[in-house]
Design an enzyme around this catalytic site. Sequence first.
Site, PDB file in Angstrom:
ATOM      1  N   ASP A   1      59.327  24.805  79.402  1.00 60.74           N
ATOM      2  CA  ASP A   1      60.319  25.573  80.159  1.00 60.74           C
ATOM      3  C   ASP A   1      60.079  27.036  79.776  1.00 60.74           C
ATOM      4  O   ASP A   1      60.818  27.632  79.000  1.00 60.74           O
ATOM      5  CB  ASP A   1      61.736  25.113  79.780  1.00 60.74           C
ATOM      6  CG  ASP A   1      62.773  25.681  80.740  1.00 60.74           C
ATOM      7  OD1 ASP A   1      62.407  26.546  81.557  1.00 60.74           O
ATOM      8  OD2 ASP A   1      63.948  25.265  80.666  1.00 60.74           O
TER       9      ASP A   1
ATOM     10  N   ASP B   1      64.093  23.220  93.561  1.00 55.82           N
ATOM     11  CA  ASP B   1      62.761  23.806  93.323  1.00 55.82           C
ATOM     12  C   ASP B   1      61.785  23.248  94.344  1.00 55.82           C
ATOM     13  O   ASP B   1      60.898  23.958  94.815  1.00 55.82           O
ATOM     14  CB  ASP B   1      62.176  23.403  91.949  1.00 55.82           C
ATOM     15  CG  ASP B   1      63.007  23.823  90.767  1.00 55.82           C
ATOM     16  OD1 ASP B   1      63.787  24.774  90.890  1.00 55.82           O
ATOM     17  OD2 ASP B   1      62.865  23.168  89.703  1.00 55.82           O
TER      18      ASP B   1
ATOM     19  N   HIS C   1      66.994  28.261  73.235  1.00 51.60           N
ATOM     20  CA  HIS C   1      68.448  28.086  73.211  1.00 51.60           C
ATOM     21  C   HIS C   1      68.935  27.943  71.773  1.00 51.60           C
ATOM     22  O   HIS C   1      70.007  28.424  71.414  1.00 51.60           O
ATOM     23  CB  HIS C   1      68.858  26.857  74.024  1.00 51.60           C
ATOM     24  CG  HIS C   1      68.521  26.976  75.477  1.00 51.60           C
ATOM     25  ND1 HIS C   1      68.775  25.976  76.378  1.00 51.60           N
ATOM     26  CD2 HIS C   1      67.962  27.978  76.188  1.00 51.60           C
ATOM     27  CE1 HIS C   1      68.381  26.364  77.581  1.00 51.60           C
ATOM     28  NE2 HIS C   1      67.877  27.565  77.489  1.00 51.60           N
TER      29      HIS C   1
ATOM     30  N   HIS D   1      63.872  20.698  89.438  1.00 46.99           N
ATOM     31  CA  HIS D   1      65.227  20.671  89.986  1.00 46.99           C
ATOM     32  C   HIS D   1      65.096  20.329  91.472  1.00 46.99           C
ATOM     33  O   HIS D   1      64.114  20.709  92.120  1.00 46.99           O
ATOM     34  CB  HIS D   1      65.914  22.033  89.955  1.00 46.99           C
ATOM     35  CG  HIS D   1      66.109  22.646  88.607  1.00 46.99           C
ATOM     36  ND1 HIS D   1      65.158  23.408  87.991  1.00 46.99           N
ATOM     37  CD2 HIS D   1      67.178  22.649  87.782  1.00 46.99           C
ATOM     38  CE1 HIS D   1      65.634  23.851  86.826  1.00 46.99           C
ATOM     39  NE2 HIS D   1      66.850  23.407  86.672  1.00 46.99           N
TER      40      HIS D   1
HETATM   41  C1  XLS Z   1      68.020  27.326  81.564  1.00 47.97           C
HETATM   42  C2  XLS Z   1      67.628  25.936  81.312  1.00 47.97           C
HETATM   43  C3  XLS Z   1      67.109  25.171  82.510  1.00 47.97           C
HETATM   44  C4  XLS Z   1      67.139  23.685  82.263  1.00 47.97           C
HETATM   45  C5  XLS Z   1      67.014  22.873  83.488  1.00 47.97           C
HETATM   46  O1  XLS Z   1      68.248  28.105  80.646  1.00 47.97           O
HETATM   47  O2  XLS Z   1      66.693  25.943  80.289  1.00 47.97           O
HETATM   48  O3  XLS Z   1      65.842  25.607  82.849  1.00 47.97           O
HETATM   49  O4  XLS Z   1      66.161  23.290  81.356  1.00 47.97           O
HETATM   50  O5  XLS Z   1      68.072  23.077  84.354  1.00 47.97           O
HETATM   51 CA    CA Z   2      65.488  24.285  79.480  1.00 47.07          CA
HETATM   52 CA    CA Z   3      65.804  29.153  78.351  1.00 47.72          CA
END
Ligand code: XLS
Ligand code: CA
Ligand code: CA
Length: 444
Positions: A345, A111, A278, A108
């Site tokens: 991630d 970051d 997710h 990001h």
């Molecule tokens: C947060 C997201 C984030 C995205 C990038 O839950 O996973 O890390 O992948 O903004």
């Molecule tokens: Ca993510």
């Molecule tokens: Ca996540």
Amino acid sequence: MTTTPFIGAREYFPGIGRIPFEGKDSDNPLAFKVYDAGKKIGDRTMAEHLRFAVCYWHTFCNAGQDPFGPGTRRFPWDGGAPMAAAEARLDAAFEFFTKLGVPYWCFHDVDIAPDSDDIGEYEKNLKRMVGLARERQQATGMKLLWGTANLFAHPRYMNGAATNPDFAVVARAAVQVKAALEATVELGGEHYVFWGGREGYASLHNTDMKRELAHFARFLAMARDYGRSIGLKGNFLIEPKPMEPMKHQYDFDSATCAGFLKAHGLDQDFKLNVEANHATLSGHTFEHDLQVASDHGLLGSIDANRGNAQNGWDTDQFPTDLYDTVGAMLVVLRQGGLEGGLNFDAKPRRESSDMQDLFIAHIGGMDAFARGLEVAHALLTESPWEQWRRERYASFDGGDGQAFEQGRLSLTDLCAIAARSGEPEQRSGRQEAYENLLNQYLLR
Ligand code: XLS
Ligand code: CA
Ligand code: CA
């Protein structure tokens, strides 16, 4: 990729060299047991199939803080003035990337560079850090899988960014997206991600959802147009997530995202970055959301992690479950690979406080996906798996079934066929046979 790890002015991970492949009998926690970058699986190497990326935010910015206490990892690059710390962090990151031997990274805007409410200063900070990152990419051969803008951390985005009810915030979000798109292009980034951080709502009482979604689509189209105008060739990616931080997030799951992109004519430029945790947060399996995305022709990239089956939170753990990785790679191989890659991630647990835990966590994730790749490839090419699936649908391959698929029959035609054919023969779905086959190949 150079074989000598990048070491900047200071070595941040002393005592750790380039992570070697040692095979499954090795006891060395700092060696790959399965991931052998150059090993051919079918017509591509493991590295080409898997396209691993390290994420900047969890790995170098997240010391393990949670709502109940501060971080536990003492990052040697932290402390000092913000810009000096950002430069030290960048050196540490490139040392980590090259020691681990991954081809890609992701970040990001804030970051890699200190944020600022002053737009000029924000842009200046980012430009400087992008220049330095570019030099380090050139020195190491590292590539950028995707860039993104953090449109969720700053308090101004508390009611969303592109879907904020206040136009001033929508416009302010554009500053970061424009800068992050430029940074991505400058670094040769292959794709650009929009995770809809706070694009959603906490309460429907105060929310005009229809209007907010129209704004979201408008904003994404503007970003797409700008990105294309400055030379971004790859995919724009939105990232399904059902909730957290908002009660409801608009990019709920792959099916919702596919409908949204198609409804707004964005599906030519946008695809999905599907994250395992997710998918589970939305009540699906990782494999399910990958398959839905893939079936829509929209599976662009993957955020590789896992949740916790017991509490269902977005724990962003490193992927170690081989059933998950086999399932994911079956989807990826069937669609002929990923234009994006597998971005970790993921973060080590707060209790995993040693610097070497960062390496160990990534090694485990890379090995788990490498094994998933091997097993999925073998299932697809050596086992009866695909043949079983084909046979299950064989009644549509010719005759009336084919006529049905081709739209050449009416409902009354179907009734006539049913009357002619009599009671259908019972056909087993044989789920256990597939499960046993998968285990057999996992254990080989
Ligand atoms: C947060 C997201 C984030 C995205 C990038 O839950 O996973 O890390 O992948 O903004
Ligand atoms: Ca993510
Ligand atoms: Ca996540």
